[in-house]
Design a protein around this motif. Structure first.
Motif, short mmCIF file in Angstrom:
data_model
loop_
_atom_site.label_atom_id
_atom_site.label_comp_id
_atom_site.label_asym_id
_atom_site.label_seq_id
_atom_site.Cartn_x
_atom_site.Cartn_y
_atom_site.Cartn_z
N TYR A 78 0.90 -1.25 0.11
CA TYR A 78 -0.05 0.02 0.05
C TYR A 78 0.81 1.04 -0.03
O TYR A 78 1.99 1.07 0.24
CB TYR A 78 -1.07 0.03 1.32
CG TYR A 78 -0.16 0.06 2.38
CD1 TYR A 78 -0.26 1.58 3.12
CD2 TYR A 78 -0.04 -0.94 3.43
CE1 TYR A 78 0.68 1.62 4.32
CE2 TYR A 78 0.37 -0.82 4.51
CZ TYR A 78 0.73 0.44 5.22
OH TYR A 78 1.29 0.65 6.27
N VAL A 79 0.18 2.36 -0.46
CA VAL A 79 0.96 3.73 -0.65
C VAL A 79 0.13 4.62 0.04
O VAL A 79 -1.06 4.57 -0.48
CB VAL A 79 1.36 3.83 -2.09
CG1 VAL A 79 2.08 5.47 -2.18
CG2 VAL A 79 2.23 2.71 -2.61
N ILE A 98 5.29 11.08 12.75
CA ILE A 98 6.06 11.02 11.37
C ILE A 98 5.11 11.50 10.37
O ILE A 98 3.91 11.07 10.15
CB ILE A 98 6.47 9.69 11.09
CG1 ILE A 98 7.40 9.04 12.18
CG2 ILE A 98 7.36 9.63 9.69
CD1 ILE A 98 8.12 7.89 12.30
N GLU A 99 5.79 12.35 9.23
CA GLU A 99 4.81 12.84 8.30
C GLU A 99 5.67 12.96 7.15
O GLU A 99 6.90 12.98 7.29
CB GLU A 99 4.14 14.16 8.69
CG GLU A 99 5.00 15.20 9.10
CD GLU A 99 4.33 16.54 9.28
OE1 GLU A 99 3.20 16.82 8.49
OE2 GLU A 99 4.41 17.20 10.10
N GLY A 100 5.20 12.81 5.77
CA GLY A 100 5.84 12.78 4.86
C GLY A 100 4.90 13.20 3.42
O GLY A 100 4.05 13.25 3.31
N ASP A 101 5.72 13.20 2.22
CA ASP A 101 5.00 13.29 1.03
C ASP A 101 4.51 11.92 0.73
O ASP A 101 3.17 11.95 0.03
CB ASP A 101 5.98 13.68 -0.12
CG ASP A 101 6.44 15.19 0.28
OD1 ASP A 101 5.91 15.93 1.02
OD2 ASP A 101 7.21 15.72 -0.54
N THR A 102 5.25 10.90 0.65
CA THR A 102 4.61 9.50 0.32
C THR A 102 5.36 8.49 1.19
O THR A 102 6.33 8.56 1.52
CB THR A 102 5.11 9.12 -1.34
OG1 THR A 102 4.58 10.28 -2.07
CG2 THR A 102 4.58 8.14 -1.74
N MET A 103 4.41 7.37 1.52
CA MET A 103 5.09 6.19 2.44
C MET A 103 4.45 5.06 1.64
O MET A 103 3.30 5.02 1.11
CB MET A 103 4.18 6.29 3.69
CG MET A 103 4.75 5.35 4.60
SD MET A 103 4.04 5.36 6.45
CE MET A 103 2.27 5.53 5.89
N ARG A 104 5.39 4.23 1.47
CA ARG A 104 5.19 2.88 1.09
C ARG A 104 5.55 1.72 2.33
O ARG A 104 6.55 1.75 2.78
CB ARG A 104 6.24 2.76 -0.25
CG ARG A 104 5.92 3.48 -1.26
CD ARG A 104 6.84 3.56 -2.41
NE ARG A 104 8.41 4.23 -2.04
CZ ARG A 104 8.48 5.48 -1.94
NH1 ARG A 104 7.70 6.45 -2.48
NH2 ARG A 104 9.72 5.85 -1.46
N HIS A 105 4.68 0.87 2.23
CA HIS A 105 4.91 -0.22 3.25
C HIS A 105 5.36 -1.52 2.49
O HIS A 105 4.64 -1.87 1.51
CB HIS A 105 3.79 -0.53 3.85
CG HIS A 105 3.54 -1.76 4.97
ND1 HIS A 105 3.51 -2.91 4.57
CD2 HIS A 105 4.23 -1.79 6.03
CE1 HIS A 105 3.50 -3.60 5.62
NE2 HIS A 105 4.21 -3.09 6.50
N THR A 109 9.49 -7.04 4.71
CA THR A 109 10.40 -6.75 5.70
C THR A 109 9.56 -5.81 6.86
O THR A 109 10.33 -5.44 7.83
CB THR A 109 11.50 -5.65 5.26
OG1 THR A 109 11.04 -4.65 4.50
CG2 THR A 109 12.41 -6.45 4.23
N ASP A 110 8.38 -5.36 6.59
CA ASP A 110 7.48 -4.96 7.55
C ASP A 110 8.21 -3.44 7.88
O ASP A 110 8.33 -3.25 8.94
CB ASP A 110 7.09 -5.86 8.80
CG ASP A 110 5.91 -5.01 9.43
OD1 ASP A 110 5.25 -4.08 8.83
OD2 ASP A 110 5.72 -5.50 11.01
N THR A 111 8.58 -2.81 6.70
CA THR A 111 9.23 -1.36 6.88
C THR A 111 8.48 -0.49 6.11
O THR A 111 7.56 -1.04 5.12
CB THR A 111 10.62 -1.45 6.65
OG1 THR A 111 10.66 -2.08 5.08
CG2 THR A 111 11.51 -2.61 7.61
#
Length: 226
Positions: A78-79, A98-105, A109-111
């Motif tokens: 998911y993104v 934590i905030e940001g422009d884009t997050m990818r899971h 590796t569960d990262t």
């Protein structure tokens, strides 16, 4: 006139010969065949049932053997864009944001991989730590964050202490243990003094900074001696 002698009563008359019975008519061949077939009918039925059971077993589809799970590929499941994630302590106080422009899971590796990350963490004593970088790699609960590219970490002043800043292309933050490490060159600034080193290990709880490799320092000028 002469008398006719009587027959001796001891001598009996011969029994009459019975007439031979006529032979019974022979049943036709179709009747004989039906009789023989009827005697073998139970065996024939059992054979047919056995054959049918064998055919059913032979042709009944069996479940496929359980296949081992395919290894997860390093692809995001998911993104999120323009996001904000917060972590709270059991008493309800915020511990990290934590905030940001884009997050990818990445499930393998569960990262979490975050572009243009901004981080704010609050220690149990109330000290605030701010961090930012072009990219960050975080574990699932945000307690361990690797800052990459223009990494900048600031521990704000508290109780009369001066703030301390860390800059480098790579900074590894451990928020639960309040440690900061880097195997790449880093610059540490505090109270006007600037120290550069090839690597660093900072432990805030022990108030200890280990600078490794070639180390250079610049200190603010002092006033003239009297």
């Amino acid at each position: 006139m002469s008398a006719t002698p009587l027959q001796d009563p001891a001598v009996g008359l011969a029994p009459p010969v019975p007439a031979r019975a006529a032979p019974a008519p022979r049943p036709p061949w179709t009747a004989r065949l039906l009789e023989q077939a009827s005697s073998y009918l139970p065996l024939l039925v059992m054979a047919v049932l056995a054959l049918g059971s064998w055919w059913l077993v032979k042709n009944t589809p069996t479940p496929d053997p359980e296949r081992p799970a395919a290894p997860l590929r390093h692809e995001p499941d998911y993104v999120m864009s323009n996001f904000m994630v917060r972590r709270f302590a059991p008493d309800g106080t915020m511990r990290a944001q934590i905030e940001g422009d884009t997050m990818r899971h990445y499930p393998d590796t569960d990262t979490l991989e975050i572009d243009n990350v901004r981080l704010r963490a609050v220690a149990p004593d109330g000290r605030v730590t701010r961090a930012e970088a072009r990219m960050a790699l975080s574990n699932a609960d945000g307690s361990e964050v690797q800052l990459r590219g223009g990494a900048h970490v600031v521990r704000e002043a508290l109780g009369g202490e001066e703030p301390i800043e860390f800059r480098g292309e790579f900074l590894h933050a451990f928020l639960n243990t309040e440690r900061l490490r880097s195997h790449l060159p880093v610059t540490v600034t505090r109270g006007g003094a600037e120290v550069r080193a090839e690597s660093m290990d900072y432990d805030h709880l022990d108030r200890l900074v280990q600078l490794k490799g070639r180390v250079t320092a610049q200190f603010p000028p002092t006033g003239p001696r009297k």
